[in-house]
Design a protein around this motif. Structure first.
Motif, mmCIF file in Angstrom:
data_model
loop_
_atom_site.group_PDB
_atom_site.id
_atom_site.type_symbol
_atom_site.label_atom_id
_atom_site.label_comp_id
_atom_site.label_asym_id
_atom_site.label_seq_id
_atom_site.Cartn_x
_atom_site.Cartn_y
_atom_site.Cartn_z
ATOM 1 N N GLU A 102 0.738 -0.891 -0.254
ATOM 2 C CA GLU A 102 -0.103 0.088 0.194
ATOM 3 C C GLU A 102 0.560 1.531 0.343
ATOM 4 N N LEU A 103 0.370 2.471 -0.374
ATOM 5 C CA LEU A 103 1.052 3.647 -0.454
ATOM 6 C C LEU A 103 1.068 4.299 1.034
ATOM 7 N N THR A 104 2.254 4.979 1.006
ATOM 8 C CA THR A 104 1.979 5.960 2.470
ATOM 9 C C THR A 104 1.933 6.993 1.963
ATOM 10 N N ALA A 105 1.782 7.870 2.649
ATOM 11 C CA ALA A 105 1.895 9.355 2.416
ATOM 12 C C ALA A 105 2.387 9.618 1.647
ATOM 13 N N SER A 106 3.530 9.537 2.478
ATOM 14 C CA SER A 106 5.046 10.012 0.997
ATOM 15 C C SER A 106 4.868 9.888 -0.633
ATOM 16 N N GLY A 107 4.015 8.240 -0.627
ATOM 17 C CA GLY A 107 3.916 7.873 -1.911
ATOM 18 C C GLY A 107 2.049 8.128 -2.571
ATOM 19 N N HIS A 108 2.036 8.884 -1.613
ATOM 20 C CA HIS A 108 0.023 9.888 -2.246
ATOM 21 C C HIS A 108 1.479 10.896 -2.014
ATOM 22 N N GLU A 109 1.768 11.134 -1.909
ATOM 23 C CA GLU A 109 1.922 13.009 -2.167
ATOM 24 C C GLU A 109 3.027 12.972 -3.547
ATOM 25 N N LEU A 110 3.488 11.990 -4.113
ATOM 26 C CA LEU A 110 5.066 12.084 -5.350
ATOM 27 C C LEU A 110 3.726 11.819 -6.162
ATOM 28 N N LEU A 111 2.754 10.302 -5.772
ATOM 29 C CA LEU A 111 1.801 10.394 -7.251
ATOM 30 C C LEU A 111 1.404 12.003 -7.297
ATOM 31 N N ASP A 112 0.797 12.565 -5.853
ATOM 32 C CA ASP A 112 -0.124 13.928 -6.633
ATOM 33 C C ASP A 112 0.847 15.250 -7.577
ATOM 34 N N ALA A 113 1.782 14.652 -6.717
ATOM 35 C CA ALA A 113 2.657 15.352 -7.742
ATOM 36 C C ALA A 113 3.107 15.038 -9.345
ATOM 37 N N ALA A 114 3.213 14.248 -9.077
ATOM 38 C CA ALA A 114 3.323 13.496 -10.576
ATOM 39 C C ALA A 114 2.541 13.667 -11.442
ATOM 40 N N ARG A 115 0.997 13.642 -11.251
ATOM 41 C CA ARG A 115 -0.208 13.486 -12.031
ATOM 42 C C ARG A 115 -0.062 14.297 -13.240
ATOM 43 N N PRO A 116 -0.011 15.225 -12.594
ATOM 44 C CA PRO A 116 -0.017 16.225 -13.520
ATOM 45 C C PRO A 116 1.269 15.947 -14.687
ATOM 46 N N VAL A 117 2.652 15.803 -13.691
ATOM 47 C CA VAL A 117 3.566 16.110 -15.699
ATOM 48 C C VAL A 117 3.163 14.866 -16.147
ATOM 49 N N HIS A 118 2.876 14.031 -15.613
ATOM 50 C CA HIS A 118 2.068 12.110 -16.271
ATOM 51 C C HIS A 118 1.471 12.919 -17.637
ATOM 52 N N ASP A 119 0.174 12.806 -17.039
ATOM 53 C CA ASP A 119 -0.692 13.520 -18.178
ATOM 54 C C ASP A 119 -0.861 14.685 -18.911
ATOM 55 N N GLU A 120 0.508 15.616 -18.481
ATOM 56 C CA GLU A 120 0.124 16.585 -19.694
ATOM 57 C C GLU A 120 1.621 15.938 -21.025
ATOM 58 N N ALA A 121 2.915 14.654 -19.792
ATOM 59 C CA ALA A 121 3.122 13.987 -21.150
ATOM 60 C C ALA A 121 2.637 13.593 -22.177
ATOM 61 N N LEU A 122 1.336 12.730 -21.357
ATOM 62 C CA LEU A 122 0.835 12.251 -22.043
ATOM 63 C C LEU A 122 0.747 12.666 -23.687
ATOM 64 N N ALA A 123 -0.027 14.117 -22.761
ATOM 65 C CA ALA A 123 -0.958 15.385 -24.126
ATOM 66 C C ALA A 123 -0.384 14.882 -25.715
ATOM 67 N N ARG A 124 1.414 16.004 -24.356
ATOM 68 C CA ARG A 124 1.795 15.849 -25.303
ATOM 69 C C ARG A 124 2.300 14.760 -26.277
ATOM 70 N N ALA A 125 2.114 13.790 -26.079
ATOM 71 C CA ALA A 125 3.055 12.620 -26.922
ATOM 72 C C ALA A 125 1.848 12.010 -27.980
ATOM 73 N N LEU A 126 0.754 12.184 -27.492
ATOM 74 C CA LEU A 126 -0.152 11.393 -28.287
ATOM 75 C C LEU A 126 -0.623 13.180 -29.368
ATOM 76 N N ASP A 127 -0.644 14.653 -29.011
ATOM 77 C CA ASP A 127 -0.403 15.470 -29.897
ATOM 78 C C ASP A 127 1.019 14.909 -31.237
ATOM 79 N N SER A 128 1.547 14.774 -30.210
ATOM 80 C CA SER A 128 3.019 14.277 -30.525
ATOM 81 C C SER A 128 2.435 13.441 -32.448
#
Length: 152
Positions: A102-128
């Protein structure tokens, strides 16, 4: 070349096209996640899978399936993420062989920071990818796949 050979070649071409799309998306995600939050794509996938459990833990074999890794590769990955304090392992009360993660609190925090990065990179990759004639039909089909998943 006979009809059967043509069908095999069409499927092979489709598979190569799908692999090319996957490769380009994964490369963009890897660059963005690594640079911004020091996560690999597979690490992000594991953290995301655990977060989607909505308070439940996952067994190691479930995590292996979710991340498309072998059991040994999953164990090594979980060890690294546990060493970083991002997840924890819990022994199953009713099955001594069972191990949950299971995720720790630190895991949740890092995932929260990573989600917008992931989503923006995915959008860029799909647009490309949409700009590549061979890949555009696959990119355009993705929303339909998501819709059919919601219906079933």
């Amino acid at each position: 070349m006979g009809i059967a050979d043509d069908a095999v070649e069409v499927r092979a071409h489709g598979w190569r096209t799908l692999a090319a799309l996957h490769g380009s998306i994964e490369a963009e995600l890897e660059r963005a996640l690594s640079r911004a939050v020091q996560l690999s794509v597979v690490e992000y996938t594991v953290l995301d899978a655990l977060a989607r459990q909505d308070g439940w833990q996952m067994r190691m074999q479930q995590l292996a399936r979710a991340s498309a890794l072998s059991p040994s590769a999953t164990t090594r990955l979980v060890n690294r993420l546990e060493d970083r304090g991002l997840l924890t392992r819990i022994l199953c009360d009713d099955d001594r062989r069972g191990i949950y993660t299971e995720l720790t609190a630190s895991g949740h925090e890092l995932l929260d920071a990573a989600r917008p990065v992931h989503d923006e990179a995915l959008a860029r990759a799909l647009d490309s990818a949409r700009q590549v004639p061979e890949l555009a039909p696959l990119v355009d089909a993705l929303p339909q796949l998501s819709e059919s998943e919601l219906v079933s």
